[in-house]
Scaffold this motif. Structure first.
Motif, PDB file in Angstrom:
ATOM      1  N   LYS A 108       3.531   7.368 -12.485  1.00  0.00           N
ATOM      2  CA  LYS A 108       3.247   6.411 -13.571  1.00  0.00           C
ATOM      3  C   LYS A 108       2.797   5.070 -12.986  1.00  0.00           C
ATOM      4  CE  LYS A 108       5.654   4.508 -17.642  1.00  0.00           C
ATOM      5  NZ  LYS A 108       5.597   3.138 -17.675  1.00  0.00           N
ATOM      6  N   VAL A 109       3.561   4.551 -12.022  1.00  0.00           N
ATOM      7  CA  VAL A 109       3.226   3.255 -11.418  1.00  0.00           C
ATOM      8  C   VAL A 109       1.869   3.325 -10.724  1.00  0.00           C
ATOM      9  CG1 VAL A 109       3.877   1.673  -9.545  1.00  0.00           C
ATOM     10  CG2 VAL A 109       5.590   2.444 -11.179  1.00  0.00           C
ATOM     11  N   VAL A 110       1.643   4.416 -10.014  1.00  0.00           N
ATOM     12  CA  VAL A 110       0.370   4.560  -9.296  1.00  0.00           C
ATOM     13  C   VAL A 110      -0.781   4.596 -10.296  1.00  0.00           C
ATOM     14  CG1 VAL A 110      -0.997   6.086  -7.814  1.00  0.00           C
ATOM     15  CG2 VAL A 110       1.407   5.652  -7.285  1.00  0.00           C
ATOM     16  N   TRP A 111      -0.631   5.337 -11.386  1.00  0.00           N
ATOM     17  CA  TRP A 111      -1.717   5.380 -12.384  1.00  0.00           C
ATOM     18  C   TRP A 111      -1.923   4.027 -13.077  1.00  0.00           C
ATOM     19  CZ3 TRP A 111      -6.075   7.284 -12.819  1.00  0.00           C
ATOM     20  CH2 TRP A 111      -6.359   8.585 -12.431  1.00  0.00           C
ATOM     21  N   GLU A 112      -0.816   3.314 -13.323  1.00  0.00           N
ATOM     22  CA  GLU A 112      -0.967   1.982 -13.942  1.00  0.00           C
ATOM     23  C   GLU A 112      -1.814   1.083 -13.038  1.00  0.00           C
ATOM     24  OE1 GLU A 112       3.086   1.817 -16.661  1.00  0.00           O
ATOM     25  OE2 GLU A 112       3.115   0.947 -14.642  1.00  0.00           O
ATOM     26  N   TRP A 113      -1.566   1.183 -11.733  1.00  0.00           N
ATOM     27  CA  TRP A 113      -2.294   0.349 -10.773  1.00  0.00           C
ATOM     28  C   TRP A 113      -3.767   0.744 -10.740  1.00  0.00           C
ATOM     29  CZ3 TRP A 113      -4.193   0.479  -5.472  1.00  0.00           C
ATOM     30  CH2 TRP A 113      -4.373  -0.803  -4.933  1.00  0.00           C
ATOM     31  N   PRO A 147       0.808  -1.214   0.000  1.00  0.00           N
ATOM     32  CA  PRO A 147       0.000   0.000   0.000  1.00  0.00           C
ATOM     33  C   PRO A 147       0.847   1.272   0.000  1.00  0.00           C
ATOM     34  CG  PRO A 147      -0.341  -1.274   2.035  1.00  0.00           C
ATOM     35  CD  PRO A 147       0.475  -2.106   1.114  1.00  0.00           C
ATOM     36  N   GLU A 148       2.003   1.217   0.692  1.00  0.00           N
ATOM     37  CA  GLU A 148       2.815   2.446   0.768  1.00  0.00           C
ATOM     38  C   GLU A 148       3.444   2.810  -0.575  1.00  0.00           C
ATOM     39  OE1 GLU A 148       3.275  -0.328   2.433  1.00  0.00           O
ATOM     40  OE2 GLU A 148       5.366  -0.968   2.398  1.00  0.00           O
ATOM     41  N   GLU A 149       3.452   1.846  -1.532  1.00  0.00           N
ATOM     42  CA  GLU A 149       4.019   2.147  -2.858  1.00  0.00           C
ATOM     43  C   GLU A 149       2.951   2.545  -3.858  1.00  0.00           C
ATOM     44  OE1 GLU A 149       6.297  -1.257  -4.051  1.00  0.00           O
ATOM     45  OE2 GLU A 149       7.754  -0.960  -2.423  1.00  0.00           O
ATOM     46  N   LEU A 150       1.664   2.410  -3.464  1.00  0.00           N
ATOM     47  CA  LEU A 150       0.577   2.631  -4.434  1.00  0.00           C
ATOM     48  C   LEU A 150      -0.534   3.551  -3.941  1.00  0.00           C
ATOM     49  CD1 LEU A 150       0.313  -1.085  -5.516  1.00  0.00           C
ATOM     50  CD2 LEU A 150       1.184   0.785  -6.928  1.00  0.00           C
TER      51      LEU A 150
END
Ligand code: OAD
Length: 245
Positions: A58-63, A44-47
């Motif tokens: 970018k990673v958060v939007w991909e998720w 959760p702390e990475e997203l």
């Protein structure tokens, strides 16, 4: 227990329902905790924090795009539909949800408080201006806010963020006045949502928990129904209808 809860419900006027990821599980939306839960596979702390977004949008939007895709393909289940009909049986009914999937609205529930936002909506990371749900986000080219140039983020509550003050205060107010409170498909681990059933119980409400597993709420609840919400809720609805017929 079905009979007993149906009889109590018949004599109550003010009902609050709190839902969590479990009510959407039978629709095919993954839950967060437990077997196959999202937080078992992702951090959760990475997203789901502002720091994560600022470090790697970018990673958060991909998720979030992946979750939007799942949610875009699913439909409400009998549990969601039973809650729509239950709404009509009380003078005062409030559905408080931690879910961001919007399935209660799709099913037809009307009086909904979305505590954690809506995954299909966007807002600006800087000025919080809201943007419509048809704004598709390309993670490689995240649009800037027309207002202030800030990046666009999903309109959900992340860890460490405050909930909308008006929404959470309404949820507490309704819970304190409820004579019947259902906690459905939530692990009751995340506050302040998890405090709502405690508030209701403290104020004298009958507390019913519907969850296939035990939670920190279970020992406090007047009833714990260890059944799938999509099975128990339609049964309860039919039982209440048959009493009033
Ligand atoms: P959780 O994933 O923590 O809990 C889901 C609960 O539903 C578990 O207790 C399961 O036992 C139960 N469950 C699963 N399937 C069920 C079914 N068919 N019928 C009845 N119960 C079932 O989800 P939440 O409690 O919603 O917040 O999580 C709370 C918050 O933590 C979420 O809103 C999200 C998350 O991190 C944010 O992202 C801020």
């Amino acid at each position: 227990m079905l009979e007993e809860i149906a009889n109590i419900a018949r004599n109550c006027q003010r009902c609050v329902v709190l839902t969590g990821a479990g009510i959407s599980a039978e629709s095919g939306v993954p839950t967060f905790r437990g077997k196959d839960g999202l937080w078992g596979k992702f951090k959760p702390e990475e997203l789901a924090t502002m720091d994560a977004f600022l470090a790697n949008p970018k990673v958060v939007w991909e998720w979030y795009n992946w979750r939007r895709q799942i949610i875009g393909e699913v439909k409400p289940n009998p549990g969601h539909y039973a809650l729509c009909e239950l709404e009509e049986m009380f003078t005062n009914f409030t559905l408080v949800t931690q879910n961001v999937d919007g399935l209660h609205r799709v099913a037809g529930s009307r009086n909904i408080l979305e505590l954690h936002g809506n995954i299909n909506l966007n807002k600006c990371v800087e000025c919080s201006q809201k943007y419509p749900d048809d704004l598709e986000i390309n993670p490689d080219d995240i649009p800037g806010c027309p207002n202030c140039g800030g990046q666009i983020r999903p309109d959900v509550v992340w860890f460490g963020e405050m909930l909308d003050a008006t929404i959470i205060s309404q949820a507490f107010d309704k819970s304190a006045k409820a004579d019947l409170f259902f906690s459905i498909g939530t692990s009751t681990l995340v506050h302040p949502a998890a405090s709502l059933p405690l508030e209701a119980k403290r104020s004298g409400a009958t507390l019913v928990e519907i969850n296939i597993e035990a939670t920190p709420l279970t020992t406090l609840a007047d009833f714990h129904i260890a059944e799938l919400s999509g099975v128990f809720l339609p049964n309860l609805l039919e039982r209440i209808k048959s009493i009033s017929a």
